[in-house]
Design a protein around this motif. Structure first.
Motif, PDB file in Angstrom:
ATOM      1  N   LYS A 169     -66.860 -20.193 -29.145  1.00 24.01           N
ATOM      2  CA  LYS A 169     -65.704 -19.732 -29.914  1.00 24.01           C
ATOM      3  C   LYS A 169     -64.397 -19.925 -29.137  1.00 24.01           C
ATOM      4  N   LEU A 170     -64.490 -19.764 -27.810  1.00 12.42           N
ATOM      5  CA  LEU A 170     -63.288 -19.860 -26.976  1.00 12.42           C
ATOM      6  C   LEU A 170     -62.774 -21.290 -26.818  1.00 12.42           C
ATOM      7  N   ALA A 209     -73.626 -15.304 -24.550  1.00 14.89           N
ATOM      8  CA  ALA A 209     -72.577 -15.910 -23.738  1.00 14.89           C
ATOM      9  C   ALA A 209     -72.214 -17.293 -24.263  1.00 14.89           C
ATOM     10  N   MET A 210     -73.211 -18.063 -24.651  1.00 11.06           N
ATOM     11  CA  MET A 210     -72.932 -19.393 -25.194  1.00 11.06           C
ATOM     12  C   MET A 210     -72.167 -19.310 -26.506  1.00 11.06           C
ATOM     13  N   MET A 244     -71.894 -28.458 -23.852  1.00  8.10           N
ATOM     14  CA  MET A 244     -72.935 -27.645 -23.228  1.00  8.10           C
ATOM     15  C   MET A 244     -73.361 -26.484 -24.123  1.00  8.10           C
ATOM     16  N   THR A 245     -72.402 -25.839 -24.743  1.00  6.23           N
ATOM     17  CA  THR A 245     -72.757 -24.695 -25.606  1.00  6.23           C
ATOM     18  C   THR A 245     -73.496 -25.172 -26.863  1.00  6.23           C
ATOM     19  N   ILE A 246     -73.073 -26.313 -27.392  1.00  6.41           N
ATOM     20  CA  ILE A 246     -73.787 -26.867 -28.555  1.00  6.41           C
ATOM     21  C   ILE A 246     -75.243 -27.133 -28.192  1.00  6.41           C
ATOM     22  N   GLU A 247     -75.456 -27.798 -27.079  1.00  5.43           N
ATOM     23  CA  GLU A 247     -76.819 -28.134 -26.661  1.00  5.43           C
ATOM     24  C   GLU A 247     -77.629 -26.877 -26.370  1.00  5.43           C
TER      25      GLU A 247
END
Length: 380
Positions: free
Chosen positions: A34-35, A28-29, A51-54
């Motif tokens: 990508k989005l 999901a991350m 948040m996704t990077i972390e």
């Protein structure tokens, strides 16, 4: 109720990886990351991106910690069962996750492989896994580290380990040849390491290692003219001739498939030496006794293709004026005749020097009737 047993924990880990939100979390991350390129609202774009990077970095960090745990287990002296499980898991992981190889290397994976092989060389499953790990973790240099002479105070690896490393080198020729068939920068060094292993094996009469070395060098010599010529200069013709003669003189060579295969490869390598692109190659081979050994093989009753390969290689290292007398000498040996004719065909297609071109019709005319029909096409 807390999970206590390893079996319960492994079942829970498998479930977490295959079902539910835990299994889908990292995915999901990745999808959200990508989005974010398509977001219009900058604040939301920045928040989701951060948040996704972390989150992904946390996943990566824990993956590295898992790999480090496996590397430490591989290097452990607690016993072969622990090391075998760790080696098996690392092998499976690096096949599906390329990054895992670099993580394992950074965690000291190659050193762990060496320690495990030295400690548990009697465990063949572990040896198999470690040989491949050396390749996937360290690349060509990983195999080279296992093949080169050990440092002072470091024990030499047993023969069964060396054989398996050589087998990996034979199976995966991308270690020394790229996808276009060109040799890599590491190829000459790898070849020298294999030759060193062969010299050592001949001295201590380790036939298993000799077989493995010859299998690798059969291909390498044919594909790497310059390193092959250097090997010839250093006595390569004598080395392969010695191994070939010892096998042919062995009473059981006719019934031993591996011995026979090694003999065929040795005979072929002696012929490959003549194609290194150097005019001195034939002289070196003569000085090192290659013609005598090959002729001896031709006169014996050998199984398989050994006699034909020996005759073909012998013809390649002779002058054209010497081929017809050889043909007459071996005219009663069908396999030898076949080998000579095949070599003559190759020679005819490769002759470039004017003097050799003038000799060729004479040679073909001198061959007995049994050979003229097979070589007639060459004159067309």
């Amino acid at each position: 109720m807390a999970l206590r047993t390893p079996q319960e924990l492994s079942a829970a880990a498998e479930l977490a990886a295959s079902k539910g939100g835990t299994a889908q979390g990292a995915f999901a991350m990745k999808e959200l990351a990508k989005l974010t390129k398509q977001f219009n609202h900058e604040q939301l774009q920045a928040q989701v991106s951060q948040m996704t990077i972390e989150g992904l970095q946390v996943c990566e960090e824990w993956a590295k910690r898992c790999v480090k745990l496996l590397v430490d287990a591989l290097a452990s002296s607690q016993g072969p069962a622990l090391a075998t499980d760790a080696a098996w898991a690392l092998n499976k992981l690096v096949q599906k996750c390329a990054c895992a190889a670099s993580w394992a290397a950074a965690a000291g994976g190659l050193r762990a492989v060496q320690q495990s092989l030295a400690a548990f060389s009697g465990q063949q499953d572990l040896v198999d896994c470690c040989a491949w790990l050396a390749r996937t973790i360290g690349g060509s240099l990983g195999l080279l580290a296992l093949l080169q002479p050990p440092a002072a105070q470091t024990p030499s690896l047993p023969d069964n380990v060396i054989v398996r490393v050589l087998w990996v080198l034979q199976q995966d020729d991308s270690c020394w040849r790229d996808g276009h068939g060109q040799t890599t920068d590491a190829a000459p060094t790898l070849m020298r390491a294999v030759v060193q292993q062969m010299f050592s094996a001949v001295q201590r009469n380790s036939q298993e290692v000799i077989n493995a070395c010859v299998a690798v060098l059969d291909d390498m010599v044919a594909q790497m003219p310059q390193p092959a010529f250097e090997l010839l200069q250093a006595g390569g013709g004598q080395l392969f001739g010695t191994v070939l003669r010892s096998i042919v003189l062995a009473e059981n060579h006719l019934n031993d498939h591996e011995l026979l295969k090694t003999a065929e490869r040795c005979a072929r390598v002696l012929g490959s030496f003549t194609k290194t692109g150097r005019v001195q190659a034939k002289s070196f081979l003569r000085e090192q006794g290659a013609p005598q050994v090959l002729l001896e093989v031709c006169h014996r009753d050998c199984s398989g293709d050994l006699e034909q390969i020996a005759a073909e290689s012998l013809t390649c290292l002779l002058d054209l004026s010497e081929v017809a007398p050889l043909f007459k000498q071996l005219s009663g040996k069908r396999r030898s005749v076949k080998g000579i004719l095949r070599a003559v065909e190759d020679i005819a297609g490769a002759v470039e020097e004017d003097e050799e071109v003038r000799k060729l019709p004479t040679l073909l005319g001198e061959l007995p009737a049994a050979g003229t029909s097979a070589t007639g096409a060459l004159c067309a």
